[in-house]
Motif scaffolding. Structure first.
Motif, short mmCIF file in Angstrom:
data_model
loop_
_atom_site.label_atom_id
_atom_site.label_comp_id
_atom_site.label_asym_id
_atom_site.label_seq_id
_atom_site.Cartn_x
_atom_site.Cartn_y
_atom_site.Cartn_z
N GLU A 58 0.86 -1.20 0.00
CA GLU A 58 0.00 0.00 0.00
C GLU A 58 0.89 1.24 0.00
N ARG A 59 1.93 1.20 0.83
CA ARG A 59 2.83 2.36 0.88
C ARG A 59 3.58 2.54 -0.43
N LEU A 60 3.98 1.42 -1.06
CA LEU A 60 4.68 1.54 -2.35
C LEU A 60 3.79 2.22 -3.38
N ARG A 143 20.22 18.15 7.78
CA ARG A 143 18.81 18.18 8.18
C ARG A 143 18.00 17.24 7.28
N ARG A 144 16.91 16.70 7.84
CA ARG A 144 16.03 15.84 7.05
C ARG A 144 15.36 16.65 5.95
N ILE A 145 15.25 16.05 4.78
CA ILE A 145 14.56 16.72 3.68
C ILE A 145 13.09 16.93 4.08
N THR A 154 6.97 9.17 1.01
CA THR A 154 7.34 8.15 0.03
C THR A 154 8.70 7.61 0.45
N LYS A 155 9.12 6.54 -0.21
CA LYS A 155 10.50 6.10 -0.01
C LYS A 155 11.20 6.32 -1.35
N PRO A 156 11.60 7.56 -1.63
CA PRO A 156 12.15 7.90 -2.95
C PRO A 156 13.63 7.55 -3.02
N GLY A 159 16.03 10.41 -2.54
CA GLY A 159 16.01 11.02 -1.21
C GLY A 159 16.98 10.37 -0.25
N TYR A 160 17.41 9.16 -0.59
CA TYR A 160 18.30 8.44 0.33
C TYR A 160 19.73 8.94 0.31
N LEU A 161 20.01 9.90 -0.58
CA LEU A 161 21.31 10.57 -0.52
C LEU A 161 21.41 11.32 0.81
N CYS A 188 13.64 14.15 14.04
CA CYS A 188 12.85 13.58 12.96
C CYS A 188 12.94 12.04 12.99
N GLU A 189 14.07 11.51 12.55
CA GLU A 189 14.23 10.06 12.49
C GLU A 189 15.68 9.73 12.20
N GLY A 190 15.98 8.44 12.13
CA GLY A 190 17.31 8.01 11.70
C GLY A 190 17.32 7.95 10.17
N PRO A 191 18.46 7.65 9.57
CA PRO A 191 18.54 7.60 8.10
C PRO A 191 17.59 6.56 7.49
N GLY A 192 17.30 5.50 8.23
CA GLY A 192 16.39 4.48 7.72
C GLY A 192 15.56 3.89 8.83
N GLU A 193 15.31 4.70 9.86
CA GLU A 193 14.57 4.19 11.03
C GLU A 193 13.76 5.31 11.66
N ASN A 194 12.67 4.96 12.29
CA ASN A 194 11.94 5.92 13.12
C ASN A 194 12.53 5.87 14.53
N ILE A 195 12.19 6.90 15.31
CA ILE A 195 12.75 6.97 16.67
C ILE A 195 11.65 7.10 17.71
N GLU A 214 6.27 7.32 7.60
CA GLU A 214 5.36 6.66 8.54
C GLU A 214 5.66 5.16 8.53
N GLY A 215 6.59 4.79 9.37
CA GLY A 215 7.13 3.43 9.37
C GLY A 215 6.09 2.39 9.77
N ILE A 216 6.19 1.25 9.13
CA ILE A 216 5.28 0.15 9.45
C ILE A 216 5.73 -0.51 10.77
N THR A 217 7.02 -0.50 11.02
CA THR A 217 7.50 -1.01 12.32
C THR A 217 7.09 -0.02 13.42
N ARG A 218 7.14 1.27 13.11
CA ARG A 218 6.70 2.30 14.06
C ARG A 218 5.25 2.04 14.46
N SER A 252 13.19 2.10 15.32
CA SER A 252 12.37 1.03 14.77
C SER A 252 12.44 1.10 13.25
N GLY A 253 12.48 -0.06 12.61
CA GLY A 253 12.50 -0.10 11.15
C GLY A 253 12.55 -1.54 10.67
N THR A 254 12.19 -1.75 9.43
CA THR A 254 12.15 -3.12 8.91
C THR A 254 13.54 -3.77 8.97
N ALA A 255 14.55 -3.07 8.48
CA ALA A 255 15.89 -3.65 8.51
C ALA A 255 16.43 -3.67 9.93
C1 LIG Z 1 13.73 7.16 6.33
C2 LIG Z 1 13.10 5.98 6.97
N1 LIG Z 1 12.41 6.15 8.10
C3 LIG Z 1 11.81 5.11 8.73
C4 LIG Z 1 11.89 3.84 8.22
C5 LIG Z 1 11.20 2.72 8.93
O1 LIG Z 1 10.08 2.30 8.19
P1 LIG Z 1 9.55 0.81 8.25
O2 LIG Z 1 9.34 0.49 9.66
O3 LIG Z 1 8.32 0.82 7.46
O4 LIG Z 1 10.63 -0.04 7.64
C6 LIG Z 1 12.61 3.61 7.04
C7 LIG Z 1 12.70 2.28 6.47
O5 LIG Z 1 11.98 1.92 5.60
C8 LIG Z 1 13.22 4.71 6.40
O6 LIG Z 1 13.90 4.53 5.27
#
Ligand SMILES: Cc1ncc(COP(=O)(O)O)c(C=O)c1O
Length: 304
Positions: A58-60, A143-145, A154-156, A159-161, A188-195, A214-218, A252-255
């Motif tokens: 759904e998020r994709l 700073r976070r974009i 989105t997970k663009p 944007g991951y630069l 805000c959050e980590g590079p690939g994680e919510n806090i 809006e993380g799914i693990t969050r 929190s995050g999928t990885a």
């Molecule tokens: C920037 C960012 N924030 C948060 C998350 C955590 O999201 P999720 O729990 O859906 O993996 C991710 C990972 O997908 C991410 O890339």
């Protein structure tokens, strides 16, 4: 993983058969979006469970909509292809699934106004991605974009630069990970994680309006904290110094799954050890990812 099978443009094929041009817009300009999904292997039941598969697709599709990447599949079809792909690869281990939707055109102009839309899905085995039981982190100078620069919901790929620069800075300075602040200076959050932080009996996490993904693990963590621990969960802006005085903090995050933060900017979080709330949430989290708790069985799609 070149002998693995991937999904590409409506078919499951050998990874080595996928040829993408060096001129492709996704490669040159980052014109794409992606997902990160886990499927958890359970030794006891000999079963692989895709975790919150539907929510990820759904998020994709929401990301695709925001970026004008028109993928001719429904959420159900994408879930179905993913299950077929996992079966085809005969995985018997925990796996990370990476769908990528992108602009495939070779045209030089960096526009999303283009109808060469493509999707691929690849997978690879993944255990503890964090590689550590607890993290020492720093506040990034990047700073976070914000949502009006690149849509934060989105997970663009491009944007991951921003994430990669924050991680680079943290690792080069001897930390495990970074925390990004918003342009207004809130956490805000980590590079690939919510806090999350824990303080005075409440679990606190930044709101979507602070440019988080809006993380799914969050969402899973908030549900478990409320439902299983009876805890109050608050979504509100967090200031930098609140991080320093938190009793606990975790990502929190999928990885990354649920990973405690024990130090921020060289200041101990609580007593500098993984906190009890985080430990409890982590334990419940891992119990539900392999379908062990019937209350959350709907989060887990059996693959075999
Ligand atoms: C920037 C960012 N924030 C948060 C998350 C955590 O999201 P999720 O729990 O859906 O993996 C991710 C990972 O997908 C991410 O890339």
């Amino acid at each position: 993983m070149s002998n693995s099978y991937v999904f590409y443009q409506g078919k499951i094929v050998k990874e080595e058969e996928v040829k993408i041009s060096i001129r492709c817009k996704a490669f040159n300009y980052g014109l794409g979006c992606f997902e990160g999904i886990r499927a958890y292997w359970d030794e006891e039941t000999n079963q692989l469970y895709a975790f919150r598969l539907r929510e990820h697709y759904e998020r994709l599709l929401q990301s695709c909509k925001a970026l004008n990447i028109n993928i001719p599949y429904t959420v159900e079809e994408l879930c179905d292809w993913t299950l077929k792909l996992l079966r085809k690869n005969e995985f018997k281990t925990t796996v990370y699934i990476r769908p990528v939707a992108f602009k495939g055109s070779d045209h030089l102009f960096p526009t999303l106004y283009d109808d060469d839309n493509r999707i691929l899905i690849y997978c690879h085995p993944m255990g503890n991605f964090a590689g550590k039981d607890a993290f020492r982190v720093c506040i990034s100078s990047w700073r976070r974009i914000s949502d009006n620069m690149i849509p934060a919901r989105t997970k663009p790929t491009g944007g991951y630069l921003n994430s990669a620069l924050a991680s680079l800075e943290a690792l080069q300075n001897g930390y495990d990970e970074a925390i990004l602040l918003t342009d207004s200076g809130y956490v805000c959050e980590g590079p690939g994680e919510n806090i999350f932080i824990y303080k005075n009996g409440k679990l606190i996490t930044p709101p979507p309006s602070d440019n988080i993904l809006e993380g799914i693990t969050r969402d899973t963590v908030m549900t478990l904290a409320r439902e299983e621990l009876g805890m109050e969960v608050v979504q509100r802006s967090i200031t930098r110094t609140e991080l320093y005085s938190a009793e606990e903090a975790f990502f929190s995050g999928t990885a990354m799954e649920v990973t405690p933060i024990v130090e921020i900017d060289n200041r101990k979080v609580g007593d500098g050890k993984p906190g009890e709330v985080c430990k409890k949430i982590k334990e419940i989290f891992f119990n539900i990812t392999t379908g062990k708790n019937p209350k959350y069985a709907h989060f887990c799609t059996p693959v075999y």
